[in-house]
Design a protein around this motif. Structure first.
Motif, PDB file in Angstrom:
ATOM      1  N   ILE A 199      -6.113  -3.835   9.991  1.00 44.64           N
ATOM      2  CA  ILE A 199      -5.582  -5.027   9.326  1.00 44.64           C
ATOM      3  C   ILE A 199      -4.193  -5.285   9.902  1.00 44.64           C
ATOM      4  N   THR A 200      -3.997  -6.469  10.487  1.00 44.91           N
ATOM      5  CA  THR A 200      -2.729  -6.743  11.167  1.00 44.91           C
ATOM      6  C   THR A 200      -1.614  -7.100  10.186  1.00 44.91           C
ATOM      7  N   SER A 201      -1.926  -7.802   9.110  1.00 48.18           N
ATOM      8  CA  SER A 201      -0.903  -8.206   8.142  1.00 48.18           C
ATOM      9  C   SER A 201      -0.451  -7.003   7.316  1.00 48.18           C
ATOM     10  N   SER A 202       0.854  -6.741   7.301  1.00 47.47           N
ATOM     11  CA  SER A 202       1.342  -5.566   6.569  1.00 47.47           C
ATOM     12  C   SER A 202       1.185  -5.755   5.060  1.00 47.47           C
ATOM     13  N   GLY A 203       1.301  -6.993   4.571  1.00 42.58           N
ATOM     14  CA  GLY A 203       1.119  -7.252   3.142  1.00 42.58           C
ATOM     15  C   GLY A 203      -0.306  -6.968   2.701  1.00 42.58           C
ATOM     16  N   THR A 204      -1.269  -7.444   3.492  1.00 41.98           N
ATOM     17  CA  THR A 204      -2.679  -7.198   3.178  1.00 41.98           C
ATOM     18  C   THR A 204      -2.977  -5.708   3.250  1.00 41.98           C
ATOM     19  N   MET A 205      -2.448  -5.046   4.273  1.00 42.66           N
ATOM     20  CA  MET A 205      -2.664  -3.596   4.418  1.00 42.66           C
ATOM     21  C   MET A 205      -2.106  -2.858   3.206  1.00 42.66           C
ATOM     22  N   GLY A 206      -0.919  -3.265   2.762  1.00 44.56           N
ATOM     23  CA  GLY A 206      -0.317  -2.633   1.583  1.00 44.56           C
ATOM     24  C   GLY A 206      -1.184  -2.789   0.351  1.00 44.56           C
ATOM     25  N   LEU A 207      -1.740  -3.991   0.150  1.00 44.22           N
ATOM     26  CA  LEU A 207      -2.602  -4.219  -1.012  1.00 44.22           C
ATOM     27  C   LEU A 207      -3.881  -3.393  -0.915  1.00 44.22           C
ATOM     28  N   VAL A 208      -4.465  -3.312   0.291  1.00 47.77           N
ATOM     29  CA  VAL A 208      -5.683  -2.509   0.479  1.00 47.77           C
ATOM     30  C   VAL A 208      -5.393  -1.040   0.178  1.00 47.77           C
ATOM     31  N   LEU A 209      -4.247  -0.534   0.690  1.00 49.64           N
ATOM     32  CA  LEU A 209      -3.896   0.872   0.447  1.00 49.64           C
ATOM     33  C   LEU A 209      -3.632   1.121  -1.031  1.00 49.64           C
ATOM     34  N   LEU A 210      -2.973   0.164  -1.720  1.00 45.48           N
ATOM     35  CA  LEU A 210      -2.760   0.308  -3.171  1.00 45.48           C
ATOM     36  C   LEU A 210      -4.090   0.325  -3.910  1.00 45.48           C
ATOM     37  N   GLY A 211      -5.042  -0.491  -3.458  1.00 43.45           N
ATOM     38  CA  GLY A 211      -6.372  -0.504  -4.069  1.00 43.45           C
ATOM     39  C   GLY A 211      -7.070   0.840  -3.928  1.00 43.45           C
ATOM     40  N   PHE A 212      -7.028   1.399  -2.709  1.00 41.45           N
ATOM     41  CA  PHE A 212      -7.634   2.716  -2.490  1.00 41.45           C
ATOM     42  C   PHE A 212      -6.932   3.783  -3.328  1.00 41.45           C
ATOM     43  N   ALA A 213      -5.606   3.689  -3.438  1.00 45.11           N
ATOM     44  CA  ALA A 213      -4.855   4.657  -4.240  1.00 45.11           C
ATOM     45  C   ALA A 213      -5.261   4.572  -5.707  1.00 45.11           C
ATOM     46  N   ALA A 214      -5.422   3.353  -6.221  1.00 49.68           N
ATOM     47  CA  ALA A 214      -5.809   3.172  -7.624  1.00 49.68           C
ATOM     48  C   ALA A 214      -7.201   3.756  -7.878  1.00 49.68           C
TER      49      ALA A 214
END
Length: 134
Positions: A53-68
């Motif tokens: 995922i190139t967008s850092s904002g999208t990547m951050g949201l995806v990683l937060l989702g996996f963390a949750a």
């Protein structure tokens, strides 16, 4: 009278044994939890390493989702939390914990965003050159 009392004790003993067996997970539930945890760690690691995922904002949201999702897996499979355990107190503790974590994460992201937003102009070479010019 004593026979009836013994029957109650036996019934109570059976309930507490069943309750303990429900609270302490089986090897199967620990194995499932472990496998899910490994998968939920490997996927975000792979996403970051391959820059999928190139967008850092999208990547951050995806990683937060996996963390949750991983937090929920840990609570269900390792901490054995459900709505029935401890007369609902675990659910209240869970809700409180989720609120605290959401506030802490949102506050951290907010502070980092504003710090990044406020620090960038002063660090740019053009801005410092413009300020030093008479």
């Amino acid at each position: 009278m004593s026979g009836h009392h013994t029957h109650d004790d036996h019934g109570h003993g059976h309930d507490s044994a069943h309750h303990d067996q429900h609270d302490h997970g089986s090897l199967k539930s620990y194995t499932i939890g472990f496998i899910l945890s490994v998968i939920l760690t490997a996927i975000p690691f792979w996403l970051v390493m391959n820059k999928t995922i190139t967008s850092s904002g999208t990547m951050g949201l995806v990683l937060l989702g996996f963390a949750a999702v991983q937090v929920v897996v840990h609570m269900v499979y390792f901490l054995h939390m459900n709505s029935k355990s401890e007369g609902g107190w675990n659910m209240m503790a869970l809700i409180f914990t989720i609120m605290v974590v959401v506030i802490a994460m949102a506050g951290s992201l907010w502070v980092m965003y504003h710090m990044n937003h406020n620090m960038m102009p002063s660090m740019m070479p053009d801005a410092t050159h413009m300020q030093s010019a008479p």
